[in-house]
Design a protein around this motif. Structure first.
Motif, PDB file in Angstrom:
ATOM      1  N   ALA A 155       0.676  -1.111  -0.017  1.00 58.78           N
ATOM      2  CA  ALA A 155       0.158  -0.087   0.011  1.00 58.78           C
ATOM      3  C   ALA A 155       0.945   1.318  -0.055  1.00 58.78           C
ATOM      4  N   PRO A 156       1.934   1.430   0.798  1.00 56.90           N
ATOM      5  CA  PRO A 156       2.611   2.626   0.595  1.00 56.90           C
ATOM      6  C   PRO A 156       3.469   2.742  -0.567  1.00 56.90           C
ATOM      7  N   VAL A 157       3.689   1.640  -1.315  1.00 58.60           N
ATOM      8  CA  VAL A 157       4.531   1.821  -2.530  1.00 58.60           C
ATOM      9  C   VAL A 157       3.392   2.353  -3.633  1.00 58.60           C
ATOM     10  N   ASP A 158       2.220   1.701  -3.410  1.00 55.55           N
ATOM     11  CA  ASP A 158       1.240   2.370  -4.402  1.00 55.55           C
ATOM     12  C   ASP A 158       0.847   3.559  -4.300  1.00 55.55           C
ATOM     13  N   LYS A 159       1.027   4.363  -2.989  1.00 53.13           N
ATOM     14  CA  LYS A 159       0.707   5.561  -2.746  1.00 53.13           C
ATOM     15  C   LYS A 159       1.811   6.587  -3.368  1.00 53.13           C
ATOM     16  N   LEU A 160       2.749   5.916  -4.016  1.00 52.52           N
ATOM     17  CA  LEU A 160       3.579   6.972  -4.950  1.00 52.52           C
ATOM     18  C   LEU A 160       2.942   7.415  -5.972  1.00 52.52           C
ATOM     19  N   SER A 161       1.633   6.916  -6.251  1.00 50.68           N
ATOM     20  CA  SER A 161       0.698   7.526  -7.148  1.00 50.68           C
ATOM     21  C   SER A 161       0.436   9.059  -6.829  1.00 50.68           C
ATOM     22  N   LEU A 162       0.425   9.350  -5.286  1.00 49.82           N
ATOM     23  CA  LEU A 162       0.211  10.785  -5.130  1.00 49.82           C
ATOM     24  C   LEU A 162       1.213  11.447  -5.668  1.00 49.82           C
ATOM     25  N   VAL A 163       2.480  11.325  -5.642  1.00 51.03           N
ATOM     26  CA  VAL A 163       3.774  11.927  -5.971  1.00 51.03           C
ATOM     27  C   VAL A 163       3.599  12.111  -7.702  1.00 51.03           C
ATOM     28  N   LEU A 164       3.042  10.976  -8.406  1.00 45.12           N
ATOM     29  CA  LEU A 164       2.954  11.121  -9.912  1.00 45.12           C
ATOM     30  C   LEU A 164       1.869  12.102 -10.219  1.00 45.12           C
ATOM     31  N   VAL A 165       0.692  11.813  -9.517  1.00 40.87           N
ATOM     32  CA  VAL A 165      -0.194  12.657  -9.895  1.00 40.87           C
ATOM     33  C   VAL A 165       0.008  14.060  -9.927  1.00 40.87           C
ATOM     34  N   ALA A 166       0.808  14.686  -8.555  1.00 43.14           N
ATOM     35  CA  ALA A 166       1.168  16.068  -8.594  1.00 43.14           C
ATOM     36  C   ALA A 166       2.029  16.255  -9.878  1.00 43.14           C
ATOM     37  N   ILE A 167       3.208  15.425 -10.205  1.00 43.24           N
ATOM     38  CA  ILE A 167       3.997  15.679 -11.462  1.00 43.24           C
ATOM     39  C   ILE A 167       3.135  15.682 -12.600  1.00 43.24           C
ATOM     40  N   PHE A 168       2.227  14.830 -12.776  1.00 42.71           N
ATOM     41  CA  PHE A 168       1.429  14.848 -13.976  1.00 42.71           C
ATOM     42  C   PHE A 168       0.651  15.924 -14.170  1.00 42.71           C
ATOM     43  N   ALA A 169      -0.131  16.460 -12.730  1.00 44.32           N
ATOM     44  CA  ALA A 169      -0.910  17.519 -12.895  1.00 44.32           C
ATOM     45  C   ALA A 169      -0.222  19.070 -13.299  1.00 44.32           C
ATOM     46  N   VAL A 170       1.105  19.201 -13.086  1.00 45.73           N
ATOM     47  CA  VAL A 170       1.993  20.101 -13.398  1.00 45.73           C
ATOM     48  C   VAL A 170       2.250  20.046 -14.887  1.00 45.73           C
ATOM     49  N   ILE A 171       2.500  18.898 -15.410  1.00 47.46           N
ATOM     50  CA  ILE A 171       2.889  18.764 -16.709  1.00 47.46           C
ATOM     51  C   ILE A 171       1.572  18.733 -17.703  1.00 47.46           C
ATOM     52  N   PHE A 172       0.457  18.270 -17.183  1.00 47.96           N
ATOM     53  CA  PHE A 172      -0.724  18.047 -18.329  1.00 47.96           C
ATOM     54  C   PHE A 172      -1.842  19.150 -17.968  1.00 47.96           C
ATOM     55  N   LEU A 173      -1.899  19.527 -16.589  1.00 49.05           N
ATOM     56  CA  LEU A 173      -2.933  20.240 -16.201  1.00 49.05           C
ATOM     57  C   LEU A 173      -2.666  21.700 -16.010  1.00 49.05           C
ATOM     58  N   GLY A 174      -1.205  22.058 -16.206  1.00 52.72           N
ATOM     59  CA  GLY A 174      -0.956  23.386 -15.752  1.00 52.72           C
ATOM     60  C   GLY A 174      -0.944  23.780 -14.246  1.00 52.72           C
TER      61      GLY A 174
END
Length: 142
Positions: free
Chosen positions: A98-117
């Protein structure tokens, strides 16, 4: 219920945590892909009943093509995530998966910067970095 995003996000976290525990217990003696199918059918039936009961059903083919495309892509990503998550739970401990799965939180932040501005502030980036550090500490052996 409150319409605050934070309230709903906290409830999501509680249910996600229960998902890991219930799934780990339910994976005893069953293939992880088949278990994911059972979970998906349950979700489909329950959510379908809720949408129908609340009168929220719409013809999905009447949606804008772009909207439908991104919802389909989201569904495919969710399915892939669930398959990987259940396989990881089958093979590993829930307290480590579960904690490794929560790396998705970090990836969401990075993707939100790249794709959503989106532009998280310094405090948000600190929290995101701490999550990443926590994943590294919990997920990887020395």
């Amino acid at each position: 219920m409150s319409e605050s995003w934070f309230h709903w996000a906290l409830m999501s976290a509680v249910f996600a945590a229960l998902t890991a525990i219930f799934a780990k217990l339910g994976l005893q003696g069953i293939d992880s892909d088949f278990a994911t199918l059972i979970r998906t059918v349950v979700i489909l039936l329950v959510l379908g009943a809720i949408v129908l009961a609340l009168g929220k059903w719409r013809n999905p083919f009447a949606l804008e093509p772009r909207t439908l495309l991104f919802l389909v892509l989201s569904g495919l990503a969710t399915g892939a995530s669930w398959l990987c998550y259940f396989r990881a739970l089958k093979l590993g401990e829930a307290s480590k998966v579960a904690p490794v799965d929560k790396l998705s939180l970090v990836l969401v932040a990075i993707f939100a910067v790249i794709f959503l501005g989106e532009r998280p502030d310094a405090r948000s980036w600190l929290g995101i970095a701490l999550v990443a550090l926590g994943v590294l500490i919990l997920g990887f052996k020395r």
